[in-house]
Scaffold this active site. Sequence first.
Site, short mmCIF file in Angstrom:
data_model
loop_
_atom_site.label_atom_id
_atom_site.label_comp_id
_atom_site.label_asym_id
_atom_site.label_seq_id
_atom_site.Cartn_x
_atom_site.Cartn_y
_atom_site.Cartn_z
N CYS A 27 0.84 -1.20 0.00
CA CYS A 27 0.00 0.00 0.00
C CYS A 27 0.87 1.24 0.00
O CYS A 27 2.10 1.17 0.06
CB CYS A 27 -0.91 0.01 1.22
SG CYS A 27 -0.01 0.14 2.78
N CYS A 30 3.16 1.53 2.88
CA CYS A 30 4.40 0.76 2.71
C CYS A 30 5.43 1.59 1.96
O CYS A 30 6.62 1.58 2.29
CB CYS A 30 4.12 -0.53 1.94
SG CYS A 30 3.00 -1.68 2.75
N ASP A 448 10.67 26.56 -31.98
CA ASP A 448 11.82 27.11 -32.70
C ASP A 448 11.58 26.86 -34.18
O ASP A 448 10.92 25.88 -34.55
CB ASP A 448 13.09 26.40 -32.24
CG ASP A 448 14.29 26.80 -33.07
OD1 ASP A 448 14.57 28.00 -33.15
OD2 ASP A 448 14.94 25.90 -33.64
N ASP A 647 15.38 21.78 -30.72
CA ASP A 647 16.23 20.65 -31.07
C ASP A 647 17.07 20.15 -29.90
O ASP A 647 17.83 19.21 -30.04
CB ASP A 647 17.13 20.99 -32.26
CG ASP A 647 18.09 22.14 -31.96
OD1 ASP A 647 18.27 22.50 -30.78
OD2 ASP A 647 18.65 22.69 -32.93
N ASP A 651 18.67 25.33 -28.43
CA ASP A 651 17.52 25.84 -27.69
C ASP A 651 17.52 25.42 -26.22
O ASP A 651 16.51 25.58 -25.54
CB ASP A 651 16.23 25.34 -28.34
CG ASP A 651 16.15 25.75 -29.80
OD1 ASP A 651 16.38 26.93 -30.09
OD2 ASP A 651 15.88 24.88 -30.65
#
Length: 760
Positions: A27, A30, A448, A647, A651
């Site tokens: 759970c 846990c 871009d 890319d 960028d």
Amino acid sequence: MADQEPPGGHLPPPAGSVIIGVTGMHCAACVGAVERALGKVDGVSDARVNFASGKASVDFDPQQVSLAKLETAIRDAGYEPVAEDTGAPAGETADREQEARRREMATLRFQFLLSAVLGLPLLWLGMGSHLHLPLPPLSGGAMALVQFLLATPILAVNYQFYTRGILAVLKTRTSTMDTLVALGTGVAWLDSVVVSIFIWMGRAGYHAHQLYYETAGVLLAFIVLGKWLEAIARGKTSEAIRALMGLAARTAVVVRDGAEIEVPIEEVAVGDIVLVRPGQKVPVDGTVVEGHSSVDESMLTGESIPIEKSPGDRVTGATMNKSGAFRFRAERIGRDTALAQIVRLVEQAQGSKAPIQALADRVAAVFVPVVVSTAFLAFGFWLAAGFGFSFAFKILISVLVIACPCALGLATPTAVMVGTGLGARNGILIKSAEALQRAHAVTTVVFDKTGTLTRGAPELTDVVALGTVSEADLLRFAAGVEKLSEHPLADAVVRGAAARGLALPAAGHFKSVAGKGVRAMIEGREVVLGNRALMAELNFDVTAAESRLAALEESGRTAVLVGVEGRVAGLVAVADTVKPHAREAVDALRRLGKTVVMITGDNRRTGEAIGRLLGIDRVLAEVRPEGKADEVKALQAAGERVAMVGDGINDAPALTQADIGIAIGTGTDVAIESGDVVLIRDDLRDVVTAIDLSRYTMRTIKQNLFWAFFYNSIGIPVAAGALYKLGFLLNPMIGGAAMAFSSVSVVSNSLLMRRYRRPL
């Protein structure tokens, strides 16, 4: 004042990190216990545990922490660690994980079957009188003994609930689902043992109908059944990534000392020459050195059309060779292959937590103690109200067993696992659950231009002859001169002439005029290529070409005037052409309500021409590379949530600044650090798919959380007797069954996501 990380920013990678499998978690509590145990180890900077995948991702200082210390911390919390072999190839890792899952499911299956075989007669003996069923003619003492002998092996075979439940409290001061099960079934069994002893001693007032052995035994059978079904369902959530891992080749044919030798994939070394025949898998990543073929890369990119491969082309491990044989030089092996990087990125994403999961984690942290308190308060209330010990005791057990937070813990990670797996299968690598959550909420998508919306390589688009020479000669002369030029646009003219089958003439007396153009002698004629300034300087009359020149420039092309023997003979135009499907992607984003922005360093006229062609809302032109991040920041300051698509190299600052950075990747270089999302294919429609998949996943998470909270909100009061006055009292065994199947329903809802279809 300390610097703050920008929105969508990325922290430096940890000094050391490891993924450790953790078995025995049941759970969200846990998960919290394991995370806290790991977090207490000196030198651990971060520990994230994914309940659905059963893995812990740990960042640590290797100078202070060893793998053995981390494993000890997990064991001390009551769970069993299974460390990842970081040197193993993806296929071997898949085999090991699949075997571990098989063992887990086999163990749960055995526990359930034994519990069911013993639990059914136990249920008959314990509940038969209430259901008016015929019972064997046993004395009270014999009935107690038979039930004891049936119930005790069920508790023994499911011992882990008691060991882990107790260890969690003692070593981590955290109560978990195991604690609830241990309390509910353990108290019922212990109480029954005490009553049995009094019956065997002949004490007055103690009878077989006061025994709760069937409650303990049958509850465990239901709970283990739920765990077994849950394990089967959870195993299906990561099928996509396991399928990728299983695609890795097992052997390779290498050329050593002139001989072709088949070796295990682990023995391939960087620099080896590897032979791949038709129908064989490419074993590792590398570059073709001999031969020609077509390779099916659909497992990596989702693209069904085979890709032609010739010397100099790169090939990727686990792709399928189709038609011809070729040899390639191995360059990336083992954990460095593209496939292994994909697996690692997806595993990291599945190990991360979506912000929406924080609410579930906070609830789970206090849930079990609150439930235990509620159970004993309800017990005390009904006992004080005069309903007797037996009635109050049933209430206590019902509250303890129905309130397991399993569904709460599974709601988010199962959906994240399926969502990231779907992304990987479609060539979209989502690096974190946070990115998966944020993507659908962006309001503005910034592209871009060069290399993203356009191909990034100019192409010859127009040849316009004005009558003094033919179109073919005009292009021949222009390409002959440009062949000697180093200008970026010159190559486009030369390639355009070659594509038309024109033989290029020799040029002499070549001269470059900086910023204006070039000139040379061809076949005894002076040929000049340049802009208006050069033509004016040389007294060329451009009147006849002016209208065509302006039209080409208005459409975003770069036009060059061509003069032959003192007269303007025509012009050639080149352009960075738009990628296929770019307009389709932009239109789809606008239909989703997103504002689309293009950012470029080109002049405004060229940028706006491309913008009009693609239907883009806003163009930011003449922006230097270092200024792109500032433009993104300005959009954020205006209240926009920004996704930047680029890319991944030039960028990088803008990708990092954006709320979501989407990097255009390639099949053999997927580990682009700048983006939150990596698109393996060079297909802009995948931007739309990434955003749509985020929306789809978030819808499923919200459904899961609703049902998890709804189940507990309704189930606990009912178990506590809230509807008793209306004639309904929840039997503990029904509560156990409901608890067991609640988590299965949440996982099943997540699995329904596999029906997802790309929007484009």
